[in-house]
Design a protein around this motif. Structure first.
Motif, PDB file in Angstrom:
ATOM      1  N   HIS A  23     -44.883  95.276  13.384  1.00 30.28           N
ATOM      2  CA  HIS A  23     -44.356  93.911  13.281  1.00 30.28           C
ATOM      3  C   HIS A  23     -43.407  93.823  12.100  1.00 30.28           C
ATOM      4  CE1 HIS A  23     -44.541  89.758  14.663  1.00 30.28           C
ATOM      5  NE2 HIS A  23     -44.325  89.428  13.418  1.00 30.28           N
ATOM      6  N   ALA A  24     -42.260  93.211  12.357  1.00 29.42           N
ATOM      7  CA  ALA A  24     -41.243  93.125  11.309  1.00 29.42           C
ATOM      8  C   ALA A  24     -40.834  91.678  11.102  1.00 29.42           C
ATOM      9  CB  ALA A  24     -40.025  93.958  11.694  1.00 29.42           C
ATOM     10  N   PHE A  25     -40.613  91.324   9.859  1.00 30.92           N
ATOM     11  CA  PHE A  25     -39.959  90.053   9.540  1.00 30.92           C
ATOM     12  C   PHE A  25     -38.538  90.400   9.142  1.00 30.92           C
ATOM     13  CE2 PHE A  25     -44.437  89.269   8.224  1.00 30.92           C
ATOM     14  CZ  PHE A  25     -44.751  88.438   9.284  1.00 30.92           C
ATOM     15  N   THR A  55     -52.709  90.337   5.751  1.00 35.62           N
ATOM     16  CA  THR A  55     -52.614  88.972   6.275  1.00 35.62           C
ATOM     17  C   THR A  55     -51.752  88.925   7.528  1.00 35.62           C
ATOM     18  OG1 THR A  55     -52.995  88.027   4.106  1.00 35.62           O
ATOM     19  CG2 THR A  55     -51.918  86.615   5.700  1.00 35.62           C
ATOM     20  N   SER A  59     -52.814  87.527  11.128  1.00 36.47           N
ATOM     21  CA  SER A  59     -52.036  86.541  11.875  1.00 36.47           C
ATOM     22  C   SER A  59     -51.810  87.000  13.313  1.00 36.47           C
ATOM     23  CB  SER A  59     -50.683  86.301  11.200  1.00 36.47           C
ATOM     24  OG  SER A  59     -50.883  85.749   9.924  1.00 36.47           O
ATOM     25  N   TYR A  65     -48.798  84.452  15.736  1.00 40.53           N
ATOM     26  CA  TYR A  65     -47.641  84.895  16.504  1.00 40.53           C
ATOM     27  C   TYR A  65     -48.004  86.163  17.250  1.00 40.53           C
ATOM     28  CZ  TYR A  65     -47.088  86.190  11.568  1.00 40.53           C
ATOM     29  OH  TYR A  65     -47.312  86.545  10.275  1.00 40.53           O
ATOM     30  N   ASP A  66     -47.195  86.472  18.251  1.00 39.19           N
ATOM     31  CA  ASP A  66     -47.523  87.596  19.117  1.00 39.19           C
ATOM     32  C   ASP A  66     -47.085  88.922  18.518  1.00 39.19           C
ATOM     33  OD1 ASP A  66     -48.813  86.361  21.139  1.00 39.19           O
ATOM     34  OD2 ASP A  66     -47.045  86.063  22.380  1.00 39.19           O
ATOM     35  N   ARG A  68     -45.246  92.249  19.050  1.00 43.10           N
ATOM     36  CA  ARG A  68     -44.144  92.579  19.962  1.00 43.10           C
ATOM     37  C   ARG A  68     -44.307  93.984  20.503  1.00 43.10           C
ATOM     38  NH1 ARG A  68     -41.039  89.150  16.594  1.00 43.10           N
ATOM     39  NH2 ARG A  68     -41.201  87.136  17.605  1.00 43.10           N
TER      40      ARG A  68
ATOM     41  N   ARG B 110     -53.900  76.409  10.592  1.00 41.98           N
ATOM     42  CA  ARG B 110     -54.387  77.696  11.094  1.00 41.98           C
ATOM     43  C   ARG B 110     -55.664  77.498  11.912  1.00 41.98           C
ATOM     44  NH1 ARG B 110     -52.434  82.353   8.707  1.00 41.98           N
ATOM     45  NH2 ARG B 110     -53.398  83.276  10.517  1.00 41.98           N
ATOM     46  N   ARG B 119     -51.593  76.343  23.168  1.00 41.68           N
ATOM     47  CA  ARG B 119     -50.891  75.829  21.996  1.00 41.68           C
ATOM     48  C   ARG B 119     -50.278  74.453  22.259  1.00 41.68           C
ATOM     49  NH1 ARG B 119     -49.292  79.479  17.737  1.00 41.68           N
ATOM     50  NH2 ARG B 119     -51.188  80.516  18.338  1.00 41.68           N
ATOM     51  N   ASP B 268     -44.693  78.387  19.563  1.00 39.03           N
ATOM     52  CA  ASP B 268     -45.102  79.366  20.568  1.00 39.03           C
ATOM     53  C   ASP B 268     -45.213  80.738  19.903  1.00 39.03           C
ATOM     54  OD1 ASP B 268     -44.769  79.750  23.915  1.00 39.03           O
ATOM     55  OD2 ASP B 268     -44.675  81.513  22.630  1.00 39.03           O
ATOM     56  N   PRO B 269     -46.347  81.396  20.114  1.00 39.09           N
ATOM     57  CA  PRO B 269     -46.542  82.675  19.427  1.00 39.09           C
ATOM     58  C   PRO B 269     -45.545  83.752  19.835  1.00 39.09           C
ATOM     59  CG  PRO B 269     -48.528  82.003  20.621  1.00 39.09           C
ATOM     60  CD  PRO B 269     -47.487  81.012  20.948  1.00 39.09           C
ATOM     61  N   SER B 270     -45.014  83.671  21.041  1.00 34.67           N
ATOM     62  CA  SER B 270     -44.164  84.779  21.470  1.00 34.67           C
ATOM     63  C   SER B 270     -42.689  84.557  21.149  1.00 34.67           C
ATOM     64  CB  SER B 270     -44.335  85.016  22.970  1.00 34.67           C
ATOM     65  OG  SER B 270     -44.011  83.858  23.673  1.00 34.67           O
ATOM     66  N   THR B 274     -42.421  80.878  13.774  1.00 29.98           N
ATOM     67  CA  THR B 274     -43.413  81.251  12.767  1.00 29.98           C
ATOM     68  C   THR B 274     -43.458  82.764  12.597  1.00 29.98           C
ATOM     69  OG1 THR B 274     -45.021  81.026  14.525  1.00 29.98           O
ATOM     70  CG2 THR B 274     -44.915  79.256  12.929  1.00 29.98           C
ATOM     71  N   GLY B 275     -43.365  83.485  13.699  1.00 34.50           N
ATOM     72  CA  GLY B 275     -43.463  84.932  13.627  1.00 34.50           C
ATOM     73  C   GLY B 275     -42.283  85.563  12.927  1.00 34.50           C
ATOM     74  N   ARG B 276     -41.133  84.928  13.063  1.00 35.04           N
ATOM     75  CA  ARG B 276     -39.945  85.511  12.456  1.00 35.04           C
ATOM     76  C   ARG B 276     -39.898  85.299  10.958  1.00 35.04           C
ATOM     77  NH1 ARG B 276     -36.097  83.324  16.856  1.00 35.04           N
ATOM     78  NH2 ARG B 276     -37.414  84.138  18.482  1.00 35.04           N
TER      79      ARG B 276
END
Lengths: 262, 284
Positions: A23-25, A55, A59, A65-66, A68, B110, B119, B268-270, B274-276
């Motif tokens: 996973h990358a930000f 962490t 998450s 978040y998913d 990938r 959370r 969600r 949305d988690p996908s 938030t994920g980015r």
């Protein structure tokens, strides 16, 4: 990393199986091809320094978040494809405090039960049981604000147990606790494992929280450097002291060894 | 407390389970609201200051001619009441959504998101809870306003305004929710006031009829016409008089859909944001 552990070998199915998760930000890789397991009826310590990616991994497992790439399975349920099944089988204690300070202990627990679709009367019973397990049944009506830090953590554990999960995730739960509370918390979680056969993934940067019977996963800069029993970690790090062994293992990766010899 | 409560798990998520979850979220929001007396007080005092002081001062300066839905000359206080009601909802919508992300409530978010329910459903539950709280605030305001002689022409207006309040509360809450995930930089509520609340409130029909704005400035008039907040105000204004402003109703419905879509997308988690960015606790 024996991520392919078959369940046919008489081993109980792992509560949590993480396989090949990256996973990358942006350009920065927070997790790089991470694979690990948390078997049921066992205490798995996810050891890593701050910023190791603990962490982020939590998450992903809790599906904030998913992932990938790779897969995350909870009791055989893929978190991405069957999130409801996976989430209903895990209990989580986050690193940050997540109780409503103004509400009572019982109100906090009932709210959580509702989030899991548990009706009021069943929720009250489950909450009373969960509270007695962490020794706080007498504080049910108290406001959370009136509790000590250690007691709040125990309430959070009671909350995480409310819906009867098979996997308990704890993200640095002893942060900010004194030695006595830390020990008590660890004892309680270990008792849950013994009594319920629950699988525990306990993230920490404190190696002295690890016991001989535990499984250890060493995470460093987003990569799993080693995993196995305490004995295997000691052998791998060529030291009888788990802490020293851990530092030597991650020291293979960088020169931080001398700096963090705490 | 056995481990094998797989049956209680919402693998077959029942309608009852959804209802329990929704009511639980509303219940908690209500409890929190009751405990935060300061929040209730400021939510009530803010519009009352406008009503008692601002409107009284402007009463003489600003004449409001007869425009629908009003059939007689009205006091300026009566004119701005719907705007103040919408303001209550705007504050409430932004406050409940933004606080969720910014301060210690990070954790509460959370906990909400690890619920096994979908969600979008959790976000809608959160919105419904916010609306319920805003209704309490609005009716408390209307009660005080009643004794200040600011009333609809017919008491039935208190009832007919209810559906309008639900819709506008939904729109403004969804807007806050969408913003809470997008604008991470807006660290504190003061900047939200400056950049969102004040422009939306002043560039609307809350304080002055739009025909007056048109006389002053055509561009500003256009902005007001496109401001969703104007339509929230007008929907409430007409509903208080037992009427439906169809244009405003359409705009409010469309904006609600867009804002809710944006919020669901963002969380949305996908695909979400938030994920980015590393999620709500990326700052740590």
């Amino acid at each position: 990393m024996n991520a392919d552990t078959p369940t046919s070998a008489g081993l109980p199915e792992a509560s949590l199986v993480v396989k090949g998760v990256t996973h990358a930000f942006g350009p920065k890789k927070a997790l790089d091809d991470v694979s690990l397991e948390a078997p049921s009826s066992a205490f798995t310590a996810l050891v890593g320094q701050n910023g190791a990616g603990k962490t982020t991994l939590f998450s992903l497992i809790t599906r904030l978040y998913d992932n990938r790439s790779g897969s995350i399975r909870v009791l055989g349920h893929d978190v991405r494809r069957q999130p409801a099944e996976a989430l209903s089988r895990m209990g989580v204690v986050f690193q940050s405090r997540t109780l409503d300070l103004e509400l009572s202990v019982m109100q906090n627990l009932l709210y959580h039960a509702a989030l899991h679709g548990i009706g009021r009367s069943a929720a009250k019973r489950a909450a009373a049981t969960a509270l007695s397990r962490v020794g706080l049944e007498s504080r049910a009506k108290d406001r959370v604000r009136a509790l000590s830090g250690g007691q709040m953590r125990r309430v959070e554990i009671a909350r995480a147990l409310l819906h009867g999960p098979s996997l308990l995730l704890l993200d640095e739960p002893t942060t900010g606790l004194d030695i006595g509370s830390r020990r008590q918390l660890l004892e309680e979680v270990r008792r849950l494992i013994a009594e319920d056969g629950i699988g525990v993934l306990w993230a920490t940067h404190l190696v002295d929280e690890i016991e001989v019977a535990d499984r250890v996963v060493a995470l460093h800069k987003g990569r799993v450097m080693a995993s196995g029993s305490v004995g295997e970690i000691r052998a791998r790090g060529k030291s009888e002291d788990v802490g020293a062994a851990f530092l030597r293992i991650i020291g293979e990766d960088d020169e931080a060894l001398s700096r963090v010899s705490a | 407390m056995s481990v094998t409560t797989g049956s209680a798990a919402p693998g077959g998520v029942s309608a009852r389970g959804y209802l329990i979850c929704l009511l639980g979220v509303v219940w908690r929001e209500g409890l929190r609201f009751l405990h935060q007396r300061g929040r209730f007080l400021s939510a009530l005092v803010r519009p009352l200051v406008w009503l008692f002081i601002f409107a009284a001062g402007f009463r003489a300066t600003l004449g409001v001619s007869i425009i629908p839905p009003y059939e007689t000359y009205i006091l300026y206080e009566v004119y701005i009441a719907p705007g103040l009601i919408a303001m209550i909802q705007l504050f409430n919508g932004l406050q409940s959504s933004l606080s969720m992300v910014y301060d210690r409530e990070v954790g509460a978010m959370r906990i909400l998101l690890v619920s096994p329910y979908p969600r979008w459903f959790l976000l809608v539950s959160k919105l419904v809870a916010g609306i319920a709280v805003s209704l309490l605030q609005v009716y408390a305001f209307l009660l005080v306003a009643y004794f200040w002689d600011v009333q609809p022409d017919n008491p039935i207006g208190y009832l007919t305004v209810l559906p309008a309040l639900v819709l506008t509360g939904f729109m403004l809450g969804a807007m806050g929710l969408a913003m809470s995930s997008v604008f991470k930089q807006l660290e504190n509520f003061a900047s939200v006031m400056n950049f969102v609340i004040f422009p939306m409130f002043f560039a609307s029909s809350a304080l002055y009829p739009l025909w007056r704005v048109q006389q002053a400035s055509e561009p500003l008039y256009a902005i007001c016409r496109f401001n969703p907040f104007t339509h929230a105000v007008e929907l409430i204004r007409f509903a208080l008089y037992g009427q439906v402003e169809w244009t405003s109703l359409t705009v409010v419905l469309c904006c609600s859909a867009v804002f809710l879509g944006a919020a669901v997308f963002a969380y949305d988690p996908s695909v979400g944001l938030t994920g980015r960015r590393g999620g709500p606790d990326a700052a740590r």
